[in-house]
Design an enzyme around this catalytic site. Structure first.
Site, PDB file in Angstrom:
ATOM      1  N   ALA A   1       4.290   2.847   4.601  1.00 10.50           N
ATOM      2  CA  ALA A   1       3.915   4.531   4.553  1.00 10.50           C
ATOM      3  C   ALA A   1       2.385   4.339   5.005  1.00 10.50           C
ATOM      4  O   ALA A   1       1.154   3.832   4.222  1.00 10.50           O
ATOM      5  CB  ALA A   1       3.992   4.890   3.086  1.00 10.50           C
ATOM      6  N   VAL A   2       2.068   5.242   6.064  1.00 16.38           N
ATOM      7  CA  VAL A   2       0.627   5.417   6.518  1.00 16.38           C
ATOM      8  C   VAL A   2       0.572   6.807   6.523  1.00 16.38           C
ATOM      9  O   VAL A   2       1.135   7.622   7.153  1.00 16.38           O
ATOM     10  CB  VAL A   2       0.343   4.793   7.936  1.00 16.38           C
ATOM     11  CG1 VAL A   2      -1.010   5.077   8.321  1.00 16.38           C
ATOM     12  CG2 VAL A   2       0.534   3.096   8.174  1.00 16.38           C
ATOM     13  N   ILE A   3      -0.433   7.228   5.794  1.00 17.61           N
ATOM     14  CA  ILE A   3      -0.500   8.824   5.249  1.00 17.61           C
ATOM     15  C   ILE A   3      -1.938   9.045   5.888  1.00 17.61           C
ATOM     16  O   ILE A   3      -2.922   8.633   5.613  1.00 17.61           O
ATOM     17  CB  ILE A   3      -0.552   9.067   3.927  1.00 17.61           C
ATOM     18  CG1 ILE A   3       0.990   8.724   3.520  1.00 17.61           C
ATOM     19  CG2 ILE A   3      -0.653  10.544   3.689  1.00 17.61           C
ATOM     20  CD1 ILE A   3       0.949   8.793   1.918  1.00 17.61           C
TER      21      ILE A   3
ATOM     22  N   THR B   1     -10.293  10.120   8.321  1.00 18.88           N
ATOM     23  CA  THR B   1     -10.887   9.522   9.191  1.00 18.88           C
ATOM     24  C   THR B   1      -9.967   8.926  10.301  1.00 18.88           C
ATOM     25  O   THR B   1      -8.639   9.182  10.131  1.00 18.88           O
ATOM     26  CB  THR B   1     -11.447   8.295   8.631  1.00 18.88           C
ATOM     27  OG1 THR B   1     -10.220   7.245   8.151  1.00 18.88           O
ATOM     28  CG2 THR B   1     -12.508   8.396   7.458  1.00 18.88           C
TER      29      THR B   1
ATOM     30  N   HIS C   1      -8.899   6.178  10.819  1.00 17.60           N
ATOM     31  CA  HIS C   1      -7.994   4.914  10.544  1.00 17.60           C
ATOM     32  C   HIS C   1      -6.542   5.208  10.851  1.00 17.60           C
ATOM     33  O   HIS C   1      -5.817   4.225  11.178  1.00 17.60           O
ATOM     34  CB  HIS C   1      -8.371   4.669   9.241  1.00 17.60           C
ATOM     35  CG  HIS C   1      -7.783   3.392   8.615  1.00 17.60           C
ATOM     36  ND1 HIS C   1      -8.543   2.104   8.997  1.00 17.60           N
ATOM     37  CD2 HIS C   1      -6.964   3.259   7.368  1.00 17.60           C
ATOM     38  CE1 HIS C   1      -7.732   1.206   8.139  1.00 17.60           C
ATOM     39  NE2 HIS C   1      -6.806   1.786   7.420  1.00 17.60           N
TER      40      HIS C   1
ATOM     41  N   PHE D   1       0.817  -1.077  -0.074  1.00 17.35           N
ATOM     42  CA  PHE D   1      -0.060   0.096   0.069  1.00 17.35           C
ATOM     43  C   PHE D   1       0.795   1.235  -0.007  1.00 17.35           C
ATOM     44  O   PHE D   1       2.021   1.310   0.670  1.00 17.35           O
ATOM     45  CB  PHE D   1      -0.983   0.123   1.244  1.00 17.35           C
ATOM     46  CG  PHE D   1      -2.109   1.163   1.180  1.00 17.35           C
ATOM     47  CD1 PHE D   1      -3.272   0.853   0.310  1.00 17.35           C
ATOM     48  CD2 PHE D   1      -2.006   2.283   1.882  1.00 17.35           C
ATOM     49  CE1 PHE D   1      -4.233   1.570   0.327  1.00 17.35           C
ATOM     50  CE2 PHE D   1      -3.018   3.157   1.692  1.00 17.35           C
ATOM     51  CZ  PHE D   1      -4.347   2.623   0.903  1.00 17.35           C
TER      52      PHE D   1
ATOM     53  N   ALA E   1       0.540  -1.640   5.697  1.00 10.73           N
ATOM     54  CA  ALA E   1       1.227  -1.685   7.049  1.00 10.73           C
ATOM     55  C   ALA E   1       0.614  -2.597   8.343  1.00 10.73           C
ATOM     56  O   ALA E   1       1.464  -3.143   9.007  1.00 10.73           O
ATOM     57  CB  ALA E   1       1.475  -0.295   7.432  1.00 10.73           C
TER      58      ALA E   1
ATOM     59  N   GLU F   1      -0.316  -5.527   8.170  1.00  8.65           N
ATOM     60  CA  GLU F   1       0.068  -6.877   8.127  1.00  8.65           C
ATOM     61  C   GLU F   1       1.680  -7.066   8.212  1.00  8.65           C
ATOM     62  O   GLU F   1       2.232  -8.050   8.786  1.00  8.65           O
ATOM     63  CB  GLU F   1      -0.175  -7.329   6.531  1.00  8.65           C
ATOM     64  CG  GLU F   1      -1.547  -7.749   6.494  1.00  8.65           C
ATOM     65  CD  GLU F   1      -2.184  -6.549   5.914  1.00  8.65           C
ATOM     66  OE1 GLU F   1      -3.487  -6.318   5.958  1.00  8.65           O
ATOM     67  OE2 GLU F   1      -1.552  -5.228   5.639  1.00  8.65           O
TER      68      GLU F   1
END
Length: 160
Positions: free
Chosen positions: A81-83, A87, A89, A23, A57, A59
């Protein structure tokens, strides 16, 4: 006299695993390239590096655990990468992934390096996954090398 113990960026003969979330692949692939470059520059043979791709991310910690418990690697590097979005989330994923990675490292005794970017904007993500001068993947490679070497230098057990 005080004895200082520090790890070195010594990769010869060591094996590493890299777990990469697919992702946001535009950024995670750049992180991976930086990480591989960092390992190569410090004498890690490419035959001693395994890359495992996961959906995202979320997993990453589970796969890091399996790899760390295998006993095959001196370190595991987690890249993702978590952007932030509109929300909550982002908060749930970034917190769970960070805690999961830390827990794997502590419970297995294998350094698991957290290279999962948690950013507010695409621009911040681009900056951290960019050139070698600022590529978190490259930094994570150095951290994994240093921690693997440092753990070799530290005493083990209560009688050490």
């Amino acid at each position: 006299m005080v004895r200082n113990i520090e790890g070195r960026f010594s990769g010869a003969g060591k094996s590493f695993a890299i777990v990469v979330g697919r992702f946001n692949a535009l950024f995670t692939e750049q992180l991976l390239e930086g990480c591989l470059d960092g390992l190569r520059r410090h004498a890690v043979d490419e035959d001693r590096v395994e890359v495992v791709r996961v959906p995202g991310a979320w997993e990453i910690p589970l796969v890091c655990r399996r790899l760390a418990e295998s006993g095959r690697y001196r370190g595991v590097i987690a890249l993702g990468a978590v952007i932030r979005g509109a929300t909550p989330h982002f908060e749930h994923v970034s917190t769970a992934v960070s805690r999961g990675i830390a827990e794997v490292s502590l419970s297995t005794g294998v350094p698991v390096i957290n290279g999962v970017l948690t950013t507010d904007t695409l621009e911040q993500t681009r900056e951290r996954a960019g050139t070698k001068a600022c590529n978190t993947g490259f930094d994570c490679a150095q951290n994994a090398l240093e921690m693997a070497d440092l753990l070799d230098r530290l005493p083990e057990g209560p009688d050490a």
